[in-house]
Scaffold this motif. Sequence first.
Motif, PDB file in Angstrom:
ATOM      1  N   SER A  80      76.986  76.725 128.231  1.00 46.12           N
ATOM      2  CA  SER A  80      76.310  77.009 129.498  1.00 46.12           C
ATOM      3  C   SER A  80      76.482  75.901 130.533  1.00 46.12           C
ATOM      4  CB  SER A  80      74.815  77.254 129.253  1.00 46.12           C
ATOM      5  OG  SER A  80      74.211  76.112 128.668  1.00 46.12           O
ATOM      6  N   TRP A  81      76.866  74.714 130.127  1.00 42.36           N
ATOM      7  CA  TRP A  81      77.054  73.594 131.055  1.00 42.36           C
ATOM      8  C   TRP A  81      78.398  73.666 131.789  1.00 42.36           C
ATOM      9  CZ3 TRP A  81      76.936  73.548 125.852  1.00 42.36           C
ATOM     10  CH2 TRP A  81      78.127  73.238 125.197  1.00 42.36           C
ATOM     11  N   ILE A  82      79.240  74.638 131.411  1.00 45.14           N
ATOM     12  CA  ILE A  82      80.537  74.810 132.076  1.00 45.14           C
ATOM     13  C   ILE A  82      80.504  76.137 132.831  1.00 45.14           C
ATOM     14  CG2 ILE A  82      83.025  75.059 131.769  1.00 45.14           C
ATOM     15  CD1 ILE A  82      82.768  73.490 129.150  1.00 45.14           C
ATOM     16  N   SER A  83      80.780  76.090 134.113  1.00 42.53           N
ATOM     17  CA  SER A  83      80.782  77.301 134.934  1.00 42.53           C
ATOM     18  C   SER A  83      82.125  77.998 134.812  1.00 42.53           C
ATOM     19  CB  SER A  83      80.509  76.939 136.397  1.00 42.53           C
ATOM     20  OG  SER A  83      79.228  76.397 136.536  1.00 42.53           O
ATOM     21  N   ALA A  84      82.240  78.833 133.800  1.00 40.42           N
ATOM     22  CA  ALA A  84      83.481  79.583 133.582  1.00 40.42           C
ATOM     23  C   ALA A  84      83.148  80.857 132.827  1.00 40.42           C
ATOM     24  CB  ALA A  84      84.486  78.748 132.799  1.00 40.42           C
ATOM     25  N   THR A  85      84.023  81.834 132.946  1.00 42.05           N
ATOM     26  CA  THR A  85      83.867  83.066 132.167  1.00 42.05           C
ATOM     27  C   THR A  85      84.962  83.212 131.123  1.00 42.05           C
ATOM     28  OG1 THR A  85      85.013  84.265 133.924  1.00 42.05           O
ATOM     29  CG2 THR A  85      82.617  84.366 133.929  1.00 42.05           C
ATOM     30  N   HIS A  86      85.990  82.379 131.215  1.00 38.87           N
ATOM     31  CA  HIS A  86      87.092  82.422 130.255  1.00 38.87           C
ATOM     32  C   HIS A  86      87.362  81.000 129.765  1.00 38.87           C
ATOM     33  CE1 HIS A  86      87.592  86.461 131.752  1.00 38.87           C
ATOM     34  NE2 HIS A  86      87.804  85.976 132.975  1.00 38.87           N
ATOM     35  N   PHE A  87      87.435  80.849 128.452  1.00 40.61           N
ATOM     36  CA  PHE A  87      87.668  79.537 127.848  1.00 40.61           C
ATOM     37  C   PHE A  87      88.931  79.587 127.002  1.00 40.61           C
ATOM     38  CE2 PHE A  87      83.212  79.787 128.735  1.00 40.61           C
ATOM     39  CZ  PHE A  87      82.886  78.528 129.189  1.00 40.61           C
ATOM     40  N   LEU A  88      89.777  78.603 127.194  1.00 39.78           N
ATOM     41  CA  LEU A  88      90.989  78.481 126.392  1.00 39.78           C
ATOM     42  C   LEU A  88      91.030  77.074 125.812  1.00 39.78           C
ATOM     43  CD1 LEU A  88      93.719  79.500 125.332  1.00 39.78           C
ATOM     44  CD2 LEU A  88      94.742  78.694 127.472  1.00 39.78           C
ATOM     45  N   LEU A  89      90.935  76.987 124.486  1.00 40.61           N
ATOM     46  CA  LEU A  89      91.041  75.710 123.793  1.00 40.61           C
ATOM     47  C   LEU A  89      92.410  75.649 123.146  1.00 40.61           C
ATOM     48  CD1 LEU A  89      87.600  75.557 121.940  1.00 40.61           C
ATOM     49  CD2 LEU A  89      88.139  75.005 124.306  1.00 40.61           C
ATOM     50  N   THR A  90      93.151  74.607 123.440  1.00 34.16           N
ATOM     51  CA  THR A  90      94.473  74.411 122.862  1.00 34.16           C
ATOM     52  C   THR A  90      94.458  73.103 122.098  1.00 34.16           C
ATOM     53  OG1 THR A  90      95.462  75.560 124.739  1.00 34.16           O
ATOM     54  CG2 THR A  90      96.944  74.253 123.358  1.00 34.16           C
ATOM     55  N   ILE A  91      94.946  73.152 120.866  1.00 35.26           N
ATOM     56  CA  ILE A  91      95.064  71.932 120.063  1.00 35.26           C
ATOM     57  C   ILE A  91      96.544  71.718 119.772  1.00 35.26           C
ATOM     58  CG2 ILE A  91      94.444  70.754 117.928  1.00 35.26           C
ATOM     59  CD1 ILE A  91      91.874  72.452 117.890  1.00 35.26           C
ATOM     60  N   ASP A  92      97.090  70.662 120.381  1.00 34.30           N
ATOM     61  CA  ASP A  92      98.477  70.287 120.123  1.00 34.30           C
ATOM     62  C   ASP A  92      98.564  69.618 118.749  1.00 34.30           C
ATOM     63  OD1 ASP A  92      99.792  70.990 122.631  1.00 34.30           O
ATOM     64  OD2 ASP A  92      98.569  69.415 123.523  1.00 34.30           O
ATOM     65  N   ASP A  93      99.716  69.748 118.093  1.00 34.04           N
ATOM     66  CA  ASP A  93      99.926  69.140 116.769  1.00 34.04           C
ATOM     67  C   ASP A  93      98.773  69.473 115.828  1.00 34.04           C
ATOM     68  OD1 ASP A  93     102.340  67.868 117.649  1.00 34.04           O
ATOM     69  OD2 ASP A  93     101.120  66.316 118.613  1.00 34.04           O
ATOM     70  N   ALA A  94      98.401  70.738 115.802  1.00 29.36           N
ATOM     71  CA  ALA A  94      97.227  71.184 115.056  1.00 29.36           C
ATOM     72  C   ALA A  94      97.327  70.919 113.561  1.00 29.36           C
ATOM     73  CB  ALA A  94      96.998  72.677 115.302  1.00 29.36           C
ATOM     74  N   GLU A  95      98.535  70.767 113.047  1.00 31.84           N
ATOM     75  CA  GLU A  95      98.687  70.517 111.612  1.00 31.84           C
ATOM     76  C   GLU A  95      98.082  69.179 111.187  1.00 31.84           C
ATOM     77  OE1 GLU A  95     102.865  69.437 113.319  1.00 31.84           O
ATOM     78  OE2 GLU A  95     101.183  70.729 113.839  1.00 31.84           O
ATOM     79  N   PHE A  96      97.868  68.271 112.136  1.00 27.51           N
ATOM     80  CA  PHE A  96      97.289  66.967 111.811  1.00 27.51           C
ATOM     81  C   PHE A  96      95.762  66.989 111.805  1.00 27.51           C
ATOM     82  CE2 PHE A  96     101.529  66.015 113.395  1.00 27.51           C
ATOM     83  CZ  PHE A  96     102.000  65.199 112.386  1.00 27.51           C
ATOM     84  N   THR A  97      95.185  68.036 112.348  1.00 27.07           N
ATOM     85  CA  THR A  97      93.732  68.130 112.426  1.00 27.07           C
ATOM     86  C   THR A  97      93.132  68.178 111.026  1.00 27.07           C
ATOM     87  OG1 THR A  97      93.932  69.319 114.503  1.00 27.07           O
ATOM     88  CG2 THR A  97      91.822  69.458 113.382  1.00 27.07           C
ATOM     89  N   LEU A  98      92.322  67.174 110.708  1.00 19.20           N
ATOM     90  CA  LEU A  98      91.644  67.068 109.413  1.00 19.20           C
ATOM     91  C   LEU A  98      92.613  67.231 108.244  1.00 19.20           C
ATOM     92  CD1 LEU A  98      88.502  69.093 110.461  1.00 19.20           C
ATOM     93  CD2 LEU A  98      88.572  66.632 110.035  1.00 19.20           C
ATOM     94  N   SER A  99      93.818  66.729 108.411  1.00 14.63           N
ATOM     95  CA  SER A  99      94.862  66.914 107.393  1.00 14.63           C
ATOM     96  C   SER A  99      94.517  66.268 106.057  1.00 14.63           C
ATOM     97  CB  SER A  99      96.202  66.372 107.910  1.00 14.63           C
ATOM     98  OG  SER A  99      96.067  65.020 108.298  1.00 14.63           O
ATOM     99  N   GLY A 100      93.669  65.261 106.046  1.00 11.27           N
ATOM    100  CA  GLY A 100      93.298  64.611 104.794  1.00 11.27           C
ATOM    101  C   GLY A 100      92.033  65.152 104.172  1.00 11.27           C
ATOM    102  N   SER A 101      91.452  66.172 104.763  1.00 14.30           N
ATOM    103  CA  SER A 101      90.185  66.711 104.270  1.00 14.30           C
ATOM    104  C   SER A 101      90.175  68.232 104.327  1.00 14.30           C
ATOM    105  CB  SER A 101      89.026  66.140 105.102  1.00 14.30           C
ATOM    106  OG  SER A 101      87.803  66.614 104.615  1.00 14.30           O
ATOM    107  N   PRO A 102      90.758  68.878 103.319  1.00 15.66           N
ATOM    108  CA  PRO A 102      90.841  70.345 103.337  1.00 15.66           C
ATOM    109  C   PRO A 102      89.483  71.038 103.443  1.00 15.66           C
ATOM    110  CG  PRO A 102      92.096  69.422 101.486  1.00 15.66           C
ATOM    111  CD  PRO A 102      91.378  68.294 102.140  1.00 15.66           C
TER     112      PRO A 102
END
Length: 153
Positions: A80-102
């Motif tokens: 609610s703190w963001i004035s938008a109706t469409h949200f796009l989250l992009t994570i580059d190099d997503a394979e590294f996200t939490l790679s050591g903690s399945p």
Amino acid sequence: MNDFTWWSASGPWLEVIPNTTETLATIALPPSGLIYSARMAGREMVDPDGVFTQFYEHLLLPEYFGWNWNALRDCLQDLSWISATHFLLTIDDAEFTLSGSPEERVIFHRALTDAAKYWATKPELPGQKKTTFRVILLSSLQASRALAAEFDG
């Protein structure tokens, strides 16, 4: 990549895309309305603190953010703190996200998927536009197959 529009009501709401893919603009462009796009670095998200920091900084999370998975889930289902109706989250190099903690990676993926489902199924109130929420995980071709399998499994 599936033949769909990222902004359709039926989903998929989270898509794993190889960073070598050429995406048609007609698929990626949002419908009319205010859009908020957050592009995060998967290489900075190797542990939970990195994930929380990227989301805090790029989604401008409120000061009361609790720096834990439940708090992230709550914030992703509020926005609610963001004035938008469409949200796009992009994570580059997503394979590294939490790679050591399945285990934590499963929790993170579930939080993203649950948020997307929440926004897709939230009833449209009179006088309000429907909010759309999409997540794009960009990764290498080889890693994209493994990431996609994590969501299918």
